[in-house]
Design a protein around this motif. Structure first.
Motif, PDB file in Angstrom:
ATOM      1  N   MET A   1       0.894  -0.867   0.434  1.00 25.54           N
ATOM      2  CA  MET A   1       0.330  -0.135   0.210  1.00 25.54           C
ATOM      3  C   MET A   1       0.733   1.296  -0.086  1.00 25.54           C
ATOM      4  SD  MET A   1      -3.204  -0.788   2.359  1.00 25.54           S
ATOM      5  CE  MET A   1      -3.459  -2.240   2.464  1.00 25.54           C
ATOM      6  N   SER A   2       2.091   1.078  -0.167  1.00 24.48           N
ATOM      7  CA  SER A   2       2.834   2.002  -0.949  1.00 24.48           C
ATOM      8  C   SER A   2       2.208   2.730  -1.679  1.00 24.48           C
ATOM      9  CB  SER A   2       3.996   1.970  -0.895  1.00 24.48           C
ATOM     10  OG  SER A   2       4.186   1.356  -2.073  1.00 24.48           O
ATOM     11  N   TYR A   3       3.450   4.537  -1.430  1.00 29.05           N
ATOM     12  CA  TYR A   3       2.705   5.697  -2.329  1.00 29.05           C
ATOM     13  C   TYR A   3       3.815   6.487  -2.637  1.00 29.05           C
ATOM     14  CZ  TYR A   3       1.081  10.337  -3.473  1.00 29.05           C
ATOM     15  OH  TYR A   3       1.609  11.552  -4.204  1.00 29.05           O
ATOM     16  N   THR A   4       3.863   6.385  -4.802  1.00 30.11           N
ATOM     17  CA  THR A   4       4.951   7.092  -4.852  1.00 30.11           C
ATOM     18  C   THR A   4       4.530   8.460  -5.973  1.00 30.11           C
ATOM     19  OG1 THR A   4       5.623   5.011  -5.440  1.00 30.11           O
ATOM     20  CG2 THR A   4       6.912   7.307  -6.396  1.00 30.11           C
ATOM     21  N   ALA A   5       4.561   9.409  -4.527  1.00 33.23           N
ATOM     22  CA  ALA A   5       4.459  10.980  -5.220  1.00 33.23           C
ATOM     23  C   ALA A   5       4.836  11.152  -7.214  1.00 33.23           C
ATOM     24  CB  ALA A   5       5.012  12.169  -4.834  1.00 33.23           C
ATOM     25  N   PRO A   6       3.544  11.471  -8.157  1.00 30.88           N
ATOM     26  CA  PRO A   6       3.879  11.585  -9.748  1.00 30.88           C
ATOM     27  C   PRO A   6       4.758  12.679  -9.280  1.00 30.88           C
ATOM     28  CG  PRO A   6       1.554  12.298  -8.221  1.00 30.88           C
ATOM     29  CD  PRO A   6       2.157  11.381  -7.584  1.00 30.88           C
ATOM     30  N   ILE A   7       5.671  12.932  -9.218  1.00 27.47           N
ATOM     31  CA  ILE A   7       6.865  14.998  -9.398  1.00 27.47           C
ATOM     32  C   ILE A   7       6.565  15.150 -10.682  1.00 27.47           C
ATOM     33  CG2 ILE A   7       8.321  15.669  -8.482  1.00 27.47           C
ATOM     34  CD1 ILE A   7       8.484  14.029  -6.411  1.00 27.47           C
ATOM     35  N   LYS A   8       7.031  14.164 -11.671  1.00 32.61           N
ATOM     36  CA  LYS A   8       7.175  14.295 -13.139  1.00 32.61           C
ATOM     37  C   LYS A   8       5.507  15.520 -14.128  1.00 32.61           C
ATOM     38  CE  LYS A   8      11.011  11.455 -14.616  1.00 32.61           C
ATOM     39  NZ  LYS A   8      11.646  10.547 -15.687  1.00 32.61           N
ATOM     40  N   ASP A   9       4.602  14.470 -13.902  1.00 33.20           N
ATOM     41  CA  ASP A   9       3.880  14.614 -13.891  1.00 33.20           C
ATOM     42  C   ASP A   9       2.985  16.127 -13.501  1.00 33.20           C
ATOM     43  OD1 ASP A   9       1.500  14.576 -15.976  1.00 33.20           O
ATOM     44  OD2 ASP A   9      -0.010  14.093 -14.077  1.00 33.20           O
ATOM     45  N   MET A  10       3.423  16.824 -11.785  1.00 30.91           N
ATOM     46  CA  MET A  10       2.647  17.119 -11.177  1.00 30.91           C
ATOM     47  C   MET A  10       3.958  18.278 -12.277  1.00 30.91           C
ATOM     48  SD  MET A  10       2.812  16.375  -7.474  1.00 30.91           S
ATOM     49  CE  MET A  10       1.173  15.451  -6.992  1.00 30.91           C
ATOM     50  N   VAL A  11       5.232  18.685 -12.241  1.00 29.39           N
ATOM     51  CA  VAL A  11       6.447  19.620 -12.325  1.00 29.39           C
ATOM     52  C   VAL A  11       6.374  19.990 -14.799  1.00 29.39           C
ATOM     53  CG1 VAL A  11       8.269  19.364 -12.788  1.00 29.39           C
ATOM     54  CG2 VAL A  11       7.688  19.081 -10.533  1.00 29.39           C
ATOM     55  N   PHE A  12       5.422  18.881 -14.951  1.00 29.97           N
ATOM     56  CA  PHE A  12       5.037  18.632 -16.015  1.00 29.97           C
ATOM     57  C   PHE A  12       4.062  19.713 -16.327  1.00 29.97           C
ATOM     58  CE2 PHE A  12       2.584  17.731 -20.101  1.00 29.97           C
ATOM     59  CZ  PHE A  12       3.486  17.928 -21.075  1.00 29.97           C
ATOM     60  N   ASN A  13       3.002  19.262 -15.775  1.00 28.87           N
ATOM     61  CA  ASN A  13       1.863  20.864 -15.747  1.00 28.87           C
ATOM     62  C   ASN A  13       2.459  22.021 -15.778  1.00 28.87           C
ATOM     63  OD1 ASN A  13       0.181  18.830 -16.801  1.00 28.87           O
ATOM     64  ND2 ASN A  13      -0.712  18.087 -14.909  1.00 28.87           N
ATOM     65  N   MET A  14       2.928  22.448 -14.486  1.00 22.64           N
ATOM     66  CA  MET A  14       3.580  23.504 -14.151  1.00 22.64           C
ATOM     67  C   MET A  14       4.182  24.015 -15.716  1.00 22.64           C
ATOM     68  SD  MET A  14       4.363  23.423 -10.042  1.00 22.64           S
ATOM     69  CE  MET A  14       4.064  22.030  -8.854  1.00 22.64           C
ATOM     70  N   GLU A  15       4.719  23.494 -15.795  1.00 22.70           N
ATOM     71  CA  GLU A  15       6.109  23.850 -16.478  1.00 22.70           C
ATOM     72  C   GLU A  15       5.501  24.356 -17.916  1.00 22.70           C
ATOM     73  OE1 GLU A  15      10.162  23.017 -19.327  1.00 22.70           O
ATOM     74  OE2 GLU A  15       9.489  21.591 -17.669  1.00 22.70           O
ATOM     75  N   HIS A  16       4.781  22.968 -18.453  1.00 24.32           N
ATOM     76  CA  HIS A  16       4.114  23.545 -20.038  1.00 24.32           C
ATOM     77  C   HIS A  16       2.688  23.597 -19.982  1.00 24.32           C
ATOM     78  CE1 HIS A  16       7.894  21.636 -21.555  1.00 24.32           C
ATOM     79  NE2 HIS A  16       7.453  20.746 -20.590  1.00 24.32           N
ATOM     80  N   LEU A  17       1.525  23.445 -19.369  1.00 24.84           N
ATOM     81  CA  LEU A  17       0.681  24.104 -19.313  1.00 24.84           C
ATOM     82  C   LEU A  17       0.078  25.123 -17.963  1.00 24.84           C
ATOM     83  CD1 LEU A  17      -1.071  20.426 -18.843  1.00 24.84           C
ATOM     84  CD2 LEU A  17      -0.682  22.204 -20.748  1.00 24.84           C
ATOM     85  N   ALA A  18       0.798  25.058 -17.274  1.00 21.92           N
ATOM     86  CA  ALA A  18       0.102  26.375 -15.766  1.00 21.92           C
ATOM     87  C   ALA A  18       1.421  27.708 -16.597  1.00 21.92           C
ATOM     88  CB  ALA A  18       0.237  25.889 -14.253  1.00 21.92           C
TER      89      ALA A  18
ATOM     90  N   ILE B   1      -6.936  10.675  -3.734  1.00 17.67           N
ATOM     91  CA  ILE B   1      -7.274   9.707  -4.520  1.00 17.67           C
ATOM     92  C   ILE B   1      -7.341   8.772  -5.300  1.00 17.67           C
ATOM     93  CG2 ILE B   1      -9.719  10.694  -4.133  1.00 17.67           C
ATOM     94  CD1 ILE B   1      -7.726   8.160  -1.235  1.00 17.67           C
ATOM     95  N   ALA B   2      -7.621   9.217  -6.296  1.00 20.12           N
ATOM     96  CA  ALA B   2      -7.668   8.527  -7.576  1.00 20.12           C
ATOM     97  C   ALA B   2      -6.300   7.704  -7.956  1.00 20.12           C
ATOM     98  CB  ALA B   2      -8.219   9.043  -8.898  1.00 20.12           C
ATOM     99  N   GLU B   3      -5.706   8.717  -7.975  1.00 17.48           N
ATOM    100  CA  GLU B   3      -4.198   8.502  -7.744  1.00 17.48           C
ATOM    101  C   GLU B   3      -2.989   7.524  -7.186  1.00 17.48           C
ATOM    102  OE1 GLU B   3      -0.224   7.851  -9.179  1.00 17.48           O
ATOM    103  OE2 GLU B   3      -1.961   9.581 -10.366  1.00 17.48           O
ATOM    104  N   ARG B   4      -3.857   7.774  -5.715  1.00 23.08           N
ATOM    105  CA  ARG B   4      -3.409   6.495  -4.939  1.00 23.08           C
ATOM    106  C   ARG B   4      -4.117   5.191  -5.903  1.00 23.08           C
ATOM    107  NH1 ARG B   4      -1.456   6.299   0.422  1.00 23.08           N
ATOM    108  NH2 ARG B   4      -0.942   4.333   0.605  1.00 23.08           N
ATOM    109  N   SER B   5      -5.510   4.853  -5.949  1.00 21.34           N
ATOM    110  CA  SER B   5      -6.200   3.810  -5.927  1.00 21.34           C
ATOM    111  C   SER B   5      -5.454   3.752  -7.537  1.00 21.34           C
ATOM    112  CB  SER B   5      -7.949   4.334  -6.554  1.00 21.34           C
ATOM    113  OG  SER B   5      -7.957   3.504  -6.704  1.00 21.34           O
ATOM    114  N   TYR B   6      -5.438   4.357  -8.451  1.00 23.38           N
ATOM    115  CA  TYR B   6      -4.148   3.554  -9.275  1.00 23.38           C
ATOM    116  C   TYR B   6      -3.436   3.163  -9.262  1.00 23.38           C
ATOM    117  CZ  TYR B   6      -1.994   4.587 -13.930  1.00 23.38           C
ATOM    118  OH  TYR B   6      -1.335   3.682 -15.088  1.00 23.38           O
ATOM    119  N   GLN B   7      -2.669   3.898  -8.287  1.00 24.08           N
ATOM    120  CA  GLN B   7      -1.277   2.918  -8.266  1.00 24.08           C
ATOM    121  C   GLN B   7      -1.169   1.826  -7.873  1.00 24.08           C
ATOM    122  OE1 GLN B   7       1.342   5.553  -6.294  1.00 24.08           O
ATOM    123  NE2 GLN B   7       1.291   7.494  -7.401  1.00 24.08           N
ATOM    124  N   HIS B   8      -2.322   2.038  -6.414  1.00 22.07           N
ATOM    125  CA  HIS B   8      -2.593   0.180  -6.188  1.00 22.07           C
ATOM    126  C   HIS B   8      -3.112  -0.634  -6.687  1.00 22.07           C
ATOM    127  CE1 HIS B   8      -3.829  -1.454  -1.819  1.00 22.07           C
ATOM    128  NE2 HIS B   8      -4.000  -2.190  -2.337  1.00 22.07           N
TER     129      HIS B   8
END
Length: 603
Positions: free
Chosen positions: A1-18, A308-315
């Protein structure tokens, strides 16, 4: 039940969309808060959430907060984790430096909030409510209230709550009966009962600051007679230290479907002579001020849906890689394979991922609009971005929370029978996600706001402006000319036309035939958010295909596989989710008659 933060996707959104770097260049106080800073902050936040907060999530579900007398004790480990959260300065991440915060953009803060909620939603609710209290005091509090309460709230040493709901007053706050009596010294005595108060009592911080709605004697009836008060759990001495206990107590905590570790309290004000309260702003403007907290919380709840969607998806992905069951349907192997190889499992996992990444992209763009609206030096830009932010908040809240229900349900389904067994953990995400469509304004309330205030009021002008920006991306997709770009362009165009059809319908009927318009309000919200998510993923596809065509450099922060996945997700979203838009538009424009013709006596 571990969790890995989706840092790449977050930073990509900040850089290229936001456009975070552009914000940093345009806004002096954000000069050092570009993408490089975001990367460093997110990496540190990930360590705390992955290593400390996430492991407590399952324990909190099994061993929730408990009440003894009027004292609530948090799940074992929560208090220690919260102290680490405070020591790291995470509560003040996006709050003003004048009160001890770090003053970072909401664009970065929202991503950090997603991490904490994905790690442990029950835990994350405590700092989330404090954020709302801070925003309300920053906007409407007197200098004295700010100096007394904000430094401790911003540091996280004290936590905050929202006290709106009463047994007879849920969504309809005109029915609030809690009362406030004026004292000679300018303070008030507050009396009443508040229910559904998240983290209304606990042992993680030395004080709890309750932002509370009540009526002053003689106030007008309805929402125009509600005032807002600061009611601390413990009084604050002149030197800022915690003093005697105030007359506000927890009399019970709820037994819930999900978010069990978060104590949902019934608070009683004034059983022993009255709880001392301090007026925030002007009398009878309390609901106006509370909406500041509510809008901050509504956006944050939308981010909870993504988390919660991200956590469920990873699981689900991890389980699907390990669970071996059945031979391939195409006969390519004689032995059973991991279920991730089966077409329907792929469909479910990609639906989970596409929904999550689409909503995350929407939330990042919305946060950037907030940052520009509050800090950009150009007044015209501030006005434009404020309108965009206000338009997107009900989308972030409504769509992200509703999609989290579908995603977490699919997470259970991927597990098969094991998903129905609590020990696997998949069911907790499903249960936890349900409250998100309800609290801080149900999906229907969000959609009513979108129809009435954000569409009908301006004759659909802003909605059509957003559609115009979508059309510009369609032109870029056509110019790109790849198979994937053209496929996405076709579906995105159909979705935009569906939205425009519904906008015209809402404008035509919103005032003259409101039953027709509001019968389709929730589908309209879902349709509009679906288009905006599809639009952001289309923008992601253009960036990714550009990088792949040019050749991905060895030192690229994202890497070839990341860009390939971006293209894959955008195409899947267009084919499987965005493609539903025309049918939804039909249900709104043509389906209202069938809805309103229903004889409720036959239900």
């Amino acid at each position: 039940m571990s969790y890995t933060a989706p840092i790449k996707d977050m930073v990509f959104n900040m850089e290229h969309l936001a456009g975070l770097d552009a914000l940093a260049q345009a806004i002096p106080e954000f000069a050092d808060a570009g993408v490089e800073t975001a990367q460093a902050v997110l990496e540190e936040m990930a360590k705390l959430n992955q290593d400390v907060v996430a492991p407590l999530n399952f324990e909190g579900d099994k061993n929730p907060s408990s009440l003894s007398g009027d004292v609530v004790t948090a799940t074992p480990g929560f208090k220690e984790a919260y102290q680490q959260f405070v020591e790291g300065g995470w509560q003040g991440l996006q709050h003003p430096v004048d009160f001890g915060g770090q003053g970072l953009p909401k664009t970065i803060g929202a991503a950090c909030g997603e991490m904490t909620n994905a790690a442990n939603m029950s835990f994350a609710l405590c700092p989330m409510l404090t954020d709302g209290a801070i925003e309300a005091l920053l906007t409407a509090g007197s200098d004295e209230l700010k100096q007394t309460y904000l430094p401790k709230l911003v540091s996280g040493e004290w936590t905050g709550t929202m006290n709106l709901t009463e047994p007879q007053a849920g969504s309809d706050l005109s029915l609030v009966r809690s009362r406030a009596e004026r004292n000679d010294d300018g303070t008030f005595k507050v009396f009443g009962t508040k229910i559904f108060i998240t983290w209304g009592e606990h042992d993680m911080a030395e004080n709890i600051i309750h932002l509370t709605l009540a009526r002053v004697a003689g106030a007008p009836e309805g929402v125009k007679g509600i005032s807002l008060f600061v009611v601390p759990k413990f009084m604050v001495n002149a030197d800022g230290s915690v003093g005697e206990r105030n007359d506000v107590h927890c009399v019970s905590i709820e037994h819930k479907l999900g978010i069990k570790a978060s104590p949902t309290c019934v608070l009683q004000f004034g059983d022993n002579g009255g709880a001392t309260g301090y007026l925030v702003g002007e009398e009878n403007r309390g609901l106006e001020y509370m909406f500041i907290m509510m809008n901050a919380a509504r956006y944050a709840v939308g981010v909870q849906g993504i988390s919660i969607a991200e956590r469920s998806y990873q699981h689900a992905v991890n389980y699907a890689r390990e669970r071996v069951q059945s031979r391939p349907v195409d006969g390519s192997a004689k032995e059973a394979v991991a279920i991730i190889q089966h077409p329907d499992i792929k469909r479910m996992l990609m639906t989970m991922r596409a929904y999550t990444e689409g909503a995350r992209a929407l939330s990042s763009v919305s946060a950037a609009a907030f940052d520009a609206a509050h800090h950009h030096p150009d007044a015209a830009v501030r006005e434009e971005q404020q309108a965009l932010y206000e338009f997107t908040v009900p989308l972030v809240k409504g769509f992200s929370t509703e999609m989290s229900q579908e995603v977490t349900s699919l997470g259970v389904q991927v597990h098969g029978g094991m998903g129905f067994i609590e020990e696997t953990g998949a069911a907790q995400y499903y249960r936890d996600s349900k409250i998100l469509t309800i609290y801080e304004g149900t999906t229907a309330i969000q959609s009513n706001d979108l129809v009435g205030r954000k569409t009908v009021r301006d004759g659909g002008e802003l909605a059509k402006k957003v559609a115009g920006m979508v059309a510009q991306t369609e032109a870029e997709l056509a110019a790109n000319g790849s198979e994937n770009a053209l496929a996405v362009q076709k579906t995105l165009s159909a979705a935009r036309e569906a939205v425009l059809e519904v906008v015209d319908f809402m404008v035509a009927n919103g005032k003259s035939n409101p039953n027709a318009a509001y019968a389709g309000s929730v589908p309209y919200l879902m349709l509009t958010a679906n288009m905006v998510c599809g639009w952001q993923l289309a923008r992601s596809l253009l960036v990714a295909e550009g990088k792949l065509a040019a050749g991905v450099a060895a030192d690229d922060n994202y890497g070839e596989k990341f860009y390939q996945a971006k293209v894959q997700v955008a195409r899947f979203y267009a084919d499987h989710i965005l493609s539903k838009a025309p049918g939804v538009a039909h249900s709104i424009v043509a389906g209202h008659a069938a809805t309103n013709a229903i004889n409720v006596d036959l239900l």
